[in-house]
Design a protein around this motif. Sequence first.
Motif, mmCIF file in Angstrom:
data_model
loop_
_atom_site.group_PDB
_atom_site.id
_atom_site.type_symbol
_atom_site.label_atom_id
_atom_site.label_comp_id
_atom_site.label_asym_id
_atom_site.label_seq_id
_atom_site.Cartn_x
_atom_site.Cartn_y
_atom_site.Cartn_z
ATOM 1 N N THR A 206 -70.183 -42.777 47.783
ATOM 2 C CA THR A 206 -71.309 -41.854 47.941
ATOM 3 C C THR A 206 -71.788 -41.373 46.576
ATOM 4 N N MET A 207 -70.856 -41.001 45.731
ATOM 5 C CA MET A 207 -71.230 -40.581 44.384
ATOM 6 C C MET A 207 -71.809 -41.745 43.605
ATOM 7 N N ASP A 208 -71.287 -42.936 43.837
ATOM 8 C CA ASP A 208 -71.804 -44.129 43.175
ATOM 9 C C ASP A 208 -73.267 -44.356 43.553
ATOM 10 N N GLY A 209 -73.572 -44.223 44.844
ATOM 11 C CA GLY A 209 -74.952 -44.372 45.288
ATOM 12 C C GLY A 209 -75.854 -43.309 44.699
ATOM 13 N N TYR A 210 -75.316 -42.107 44.578
ATOM 14 C CA TYR A 210 -76.083 -41.016 43.968
ATOM 15 C C TYR A 210 -76.444 -41.341 42.518
ATOM 16 N N MET A 211 -75.453 -41.773 41.747
ATOM 17 C CA MET A 211 -75.682 -42.038 40.335
ATOM 18 C C MET A 211 -76.641 -43.213 40.132
#
Length: 261
Positions: A78-83
């Motif tokens: 999820t954080m990867d998609g955000y970044m």
Amino acid sequence: MWKIGILIAGSTFLALYVLLLFTLIFKTPDLLYRFDFGGISAAGKTMERKETDTFKGWYEVTGEAVPILVFVGNVGATMDGYMKTRALAASGHPVFILSYPGTEGDFRKPSETIILEDARSAYDWLAQAHGRPPIIYGISLGAAVATAVAAEREPAALVLEMPFESVYAMGRQMFPLAPPVDILPANRWRTIDRISAISAPTLVLHGTEDRLIPYAQGLSVFNASRAERKAFISVDGGGHNNLHSFGVEQDISSFLAENLE
């Protein structure tokens, strides 16, 4: 004695082969859906939690450009998609990142069927909320989800990072002696079959040094696409989790700027 030795060796091989097939057929969900993340960290507080009866995720509206529906991979994703969508969000694209079942307080058991139900609902909601088809952006496992949804809808564009041909193709990478025909009864995620049904502009990105999903599989998915407007970005030296350290954000932005109607 040699006959007994051959019999023992044959029986051992058969037992191991049956164990291999059992692992492929019945343990695939445990190997595939290794979700272990709790949502957007402190760096992602610009996104708000969106929950409905049919899907959950993280949502951010930064402008009136074409919205982007993001399907991530698994661990830490999820954080990867955000970044990975920061540059696009900064240029005015609203972003929605789907949360998978089995994560972030959703205790349903993940499967291809359930994930696609959520993904279709999220697509339909986002398209209606913004009055236009969204861009679909899939990363790793999420590339399989993205392709499946795009094959059933008509997105503005499709972006795939590190796609695999199918779960079974990935299995055969680890177990070359597995039968050449896909024997999985479920959770097959056959991107190689679905990609040909998509006419939307399609961008595929893959690192040449990806040790998890072979570069050749990403290229195979691209070659199977029948989209008139498509591009393949080969990231020389790129691995599975570091494509954006090679500056692919500009490649993605340029492709979308040239191909969005």
